[in-house]
Structures are given as C-alpha cells and as structure tokens.
Design an enzyme around this catalytic site. Structure first.
Site, PDB file in Angstrom:
ATOM      1  N   HIS A  68      10.598  -0.910  24.359  1.00 48.94           N
ATOM      2  CA  HIS A  68      10.402  -0.830  22.911  1.00 48.94           C
ATOM      3  C   HIS A  68       9.971   0.595  22.612  1.00 48.94           C
ATOM      4  O   HIS A  68       8.814   0.948  22.779  1.00 48.94           O
ATOM      5  CB  HIS A  68       9.321  -1.825  22.457  1.00 48.94           C
ATOM      6  CG  HIS A  68       9.705  -3.250  22.652  1.00 48.94           C
ATOM      7  ND1 HIS A  68       8.796  -4.273  22.695  1.00 48.94           N
ATOM      8  CD2 HIS A  68      10.905  -3.824  22.825  1.00 48.94           C
ATOM      9  CE1 HIS A  68       9.429  -5.414  22.885  1.00 48.94           C
ATOM     10  NE2 HIS A  68      10.710  -5.167  22.965  1.00 48.94           N
ATOM     11  N   GLU A 189       7.891 -19.391  28.046  1.00 48.19           N
ATOM     12  CA  GLU A 189       7.633 -20.810  27.802  1.00 48.19           C
ATOM     13  C   GLU A 189       7.538 -21.582  29.120  1.00 48.19           C
ATOM     14  O   GLU A 189       8.002 -21.139  30.160  1.00 48.19           O
ATOM     15  CB  GLU A 189       8.765 -21.404  26.939  1.00 48.19           C
ATOM     16  CG  GLU A 189       8.897 -20.745  25.573  1.00 48.19           C
ATOM     17  CD  GLU A 189       9.469 -19.343  25.630  1.00 48.19           C
ATOM     18  OE1 GLU A 189      10.290 -19.064  26.530  1.00 48.19           O
ATOM     19  OE2 GLU A 189       9.095 -18.503  24.791  1.00 48.19           O
ATOM     20  N   SER A 208       9.782 -12.839  18.489  1.00 46.21           N
ATOM     21  CA  SER A 208       9.883 -11.914  17.341  1.00 46.21           C
ATOM     22  C   SER A 208      10.722 -12.537  16.239  1.00 46.21           C
ATOM     23  O   SER A 208      10.958 -13.744  16.213  1.00 46.21           O
ATOM     24  CB  SER A 208      10.524 -10.595  17.791  1.00 46.21           C
ATOM     25  OG  SER A 208      11.879 -10.801  18.136  1.00 46.21           O
ATOM     26  N   ASN A 231      18.354 -14.089  29.434  1.00 48.10           N
ATOM     27  CA  ASN A 231      18.081 -15.011  30.548  1.00 48.10           C
ATOM     28  C   ASN A 231      18.235 -16.438  30.057  1.00 48.10           C
ATOM     29  O   ASN A 231      18.106 -16.707  28.856  1.00 48.10           O
ATOM     30  CB  ASN A 231      16.644 -14.799  31.068  1.00 48.10           C
ATOM     31  CG  ASN A 231      15.612 -14.955  29.964  1.00 48.10           C
ATOM     32  OD1 ASN A 231      15.344 -14.013  29.222  1.00 48.10           O
ATOM     33  ND2 ASN A 231      15.056 -16.141  29.833  1.00 48.10           N
TER      34      ASN A 231
HETATM   35  N1  HPA Z   1      11.386 -16.580  26.214  1.00 49.75           N
HETATM   36  C1  HPA Z   1      10.724 -15.886  25.265  1.00 49.75           C
HETATM   37  N2  HPA Z   1      11.002 -14.629  24.982  1.00 49.75           N
HETATM   38  C2  HPA Z   1      11.991 -14.034  25.672  1.00 49.75           C
HETATM   39  C3  HPA Z   1      12.707 -14.694  26.680  1.00 49.75           C
HETATM   40  C4  HPA Z   1      12.388 -16.046  26.959  1.00 49.75           C
HETATM   41  O1  HPA Z   1      12.982 -16.718  27.821  1.00 49.75           O
HETATM   42  N3  HPA Z   1      13.600 -13.802  27.164  1.00 49.75           N
HETATM   43  C5  HPA Z   1      13.433 -12.652  26.473  1.00 49.75           C
HETATM   44  N4  HPA Z   1      12.451 -12.777  25.569  1.00 49.75           N
END
Ligand code: HPA
Length: 276
Positions: A68, A189, A208, A231
């Site tokens: 960032h 999570e 975000s 991912n």
């Molecule tokens: N979860 C929350 N925020 C994220 C993820 C995720 O799997 N990947 C990139 N930002």
C-alpha cells in the site's frame, strides 16, 4: 449536519485545495483507489502529471501495510483527469472511519463524479483462481462500523452502479460478479466464518471497500467496485493464508488489471448517473 460529518467534509475540502495547488490540476473527474494487488497496475492507467505522497495533503495518514504505497497521482487518461490513490487506510489501523474514507471524501471535494474502488480479497468460488478479477455487485458490511455520522439516511440499494457494471461487461463479457463481505481484520477469517459468509450470500471477503463505497454514494458519486481474488478463502485449500501471497497474485495480474482499468476509465460516461 452532524459536527463530525461537517469536520470530515472540511478536512476533505482542505486536502482537495492543497491537491489542486501541488498537482496543478484544478479539478479531477474520476478517482481510483488501488488496493492490495492493484498498485502495480498504476502505471498503465495513463500519463502521470503529478505524483505526491498522501502525507503532502492534510489529514492523510502514512501507510502501514506493505503493498500500500501511500501515494496519490494525478493521471491524464487521454484527456480525462484521474486521481489515483496508490494504497488506502484500513479500519484495522485504528485511525477511525474518517481516516478510512478521507481519500474518497477528498476525491469528491476535488470534483470526481465517479470512483473506482479496487481491492485484493479472498474468493469463495473455487473457479476463481488467484488472479481472477471480479466485479462487486453488492456488499455486506460485517464490520459493525458505519462511515456516516448522525441521522444521515442514504439509499444504497444500487450502490455498485448497474450501468458501470454493464459497461465493464461490454469490455470483458467474462467478468464474474460477486458479493463482497467486509470484515474489520487484520486477521484473515476462520473456516467457520467463511462457511457463514457463504450461507449469507457472500462470495468475496476482504478488509476494505464497503466503508468507502457508502461514503462515496452519500456524497453523490457513482461507484464501481472491482476485486482481484488473490487467494481462495480460508479453509478452502488446506493451506494457510498470508499477505505475501496476496501481493504476489497482484504482481502476476498487474498487466491484466491495468489494461482492464485503463479500458474501463476510457469508457466511463461523462456524467454521473442521475440516481447517484
Ligand atoms: N480475507 C480477507 N482479506 C483478504 C483476503 C482474505 O482471504 N485475501 C486478501 N485480503
């Protein structure tokens, strides 16, 4: 108007005034916020007219997250003045909701009628391999926070502009759409939370965008939201999640995301939709 809302708007006016001064560009029309995974695409949007640190402008905080970059550019996209934020402030930085939404508020004060909010996020659809771009159709704000102050009732039925999503589909008919669920973070999570997200209709998870989209709409801007799946969401692959993988997916997808953004920006209507 609530005193906090008044103050947030005053801060944005001050930042927009300094931006006009330092960049030499009096007004911008479109704002782009580049989230994790999208910063490497910045150079493809257009010709850089001015490149500042966000901390050159009043009330911005320096970035804490790698990937960032904390810069703000004035970019000429074939004659269209575009304000590009490389990086953003997140709720988990604990600077409050006004710090999170200051870039969007500043964009509105700088004249922008449209904002493109991008992010890197986890995907719940197993077909969305890392590097897949997904349009945000709607969001679920799972943060418990609101970026608005006082009894300020804002209609967000069509928050993620249907006409801008249709325009994106003209550019790339294969772009999927998803429902973005914003968590506060900074932890990713749990698998049980991802199961809940699926049950409540979410298909993208991140930290975000929802706060900024709400504020943008409250200020009359038209909103386009785009996620880059970096991912598969927690528990879907048997592998742990990490921030490096998020950045690597962005690097790998930079050229495609930059080309997509550049094409979308050039196709944007001149005027915001009247319902915005
Ligand atoms: N979860 C929350 N925020 C994220 C993820 C995720 O799997 N990947 C990139 N930002």
């Amino acid at each position: 108007m609530h005193a906090s809302e008044l103050q947030a708007r005053e801060h944005a006016q001050q930042a927009a005034a300094v931006l006009a001064d330092l960049s030499g560009v009096a007004q911008h029309q479109v704002a782009v916020v580049l989230g994790s995974g999208w910063v490497p695409a910045a150079d493809l949007i257009g010709t850089t007219v001015s490149d500042l640190s966000v901390t050159d402008l009043p009330h911005f905080s320096p970035p804490v997250v790698e990937g960032h970059a904390g810069r703000v550019r004035s970019v000429d996209a074939d004659g269209l003045p575009v304000l590009v934020f490389l990086g953003r402030t997140h709720l988990y930085e604990e600077r409050g909701v006004d710090a999170v939404t200051h870039a969007v508020r500043t964009s509105a004060a700088a004249g922008c009628h449209t904002v493109i909010l991008t992010n890197g996020c986890g995907g719940l659809d197993p077909q969305w391999l890392p590097g897949t771009a997904v349009l945000i159709r709607d969001h679920i704000n799972f943060t418990g926070a609101s970026p608005l102050h006082g009894a300020h009732f804002v209609d967000i039925t069509d928050l993620y502009s249907p006409r801008l999503r249709a325009l994106c589909h003209e550019i790339d008919p294969n772009l999927p759409e998803g429902v973005y669920v914003q968590f506060r973070g900074p932890m990713f999570e749990t698998p049980a939370e991802i199961a809940m997200v699926r049950a409540i209709g979410g298909s993208l998870v991140g930290m975000s965008t929802a706060m900024e989209a709400i504020v943008a709409r409250s200020l009359g801007m038209e909103v386009l939201g785009m996620s880059l799946v970096t991912n598969l969401a927690a528990g879907m692959t048997g592998e742990p999640l990490n921030h490096e993988e998020v950045l690597a997916a962005g690097q790998a997808a930079a050229t495609r995301m930059g080309a997509l953004l550049a094409a979308v920006i050039r196709a944007l209507p001149d005027q915001p939709s009247t319902s915005a």
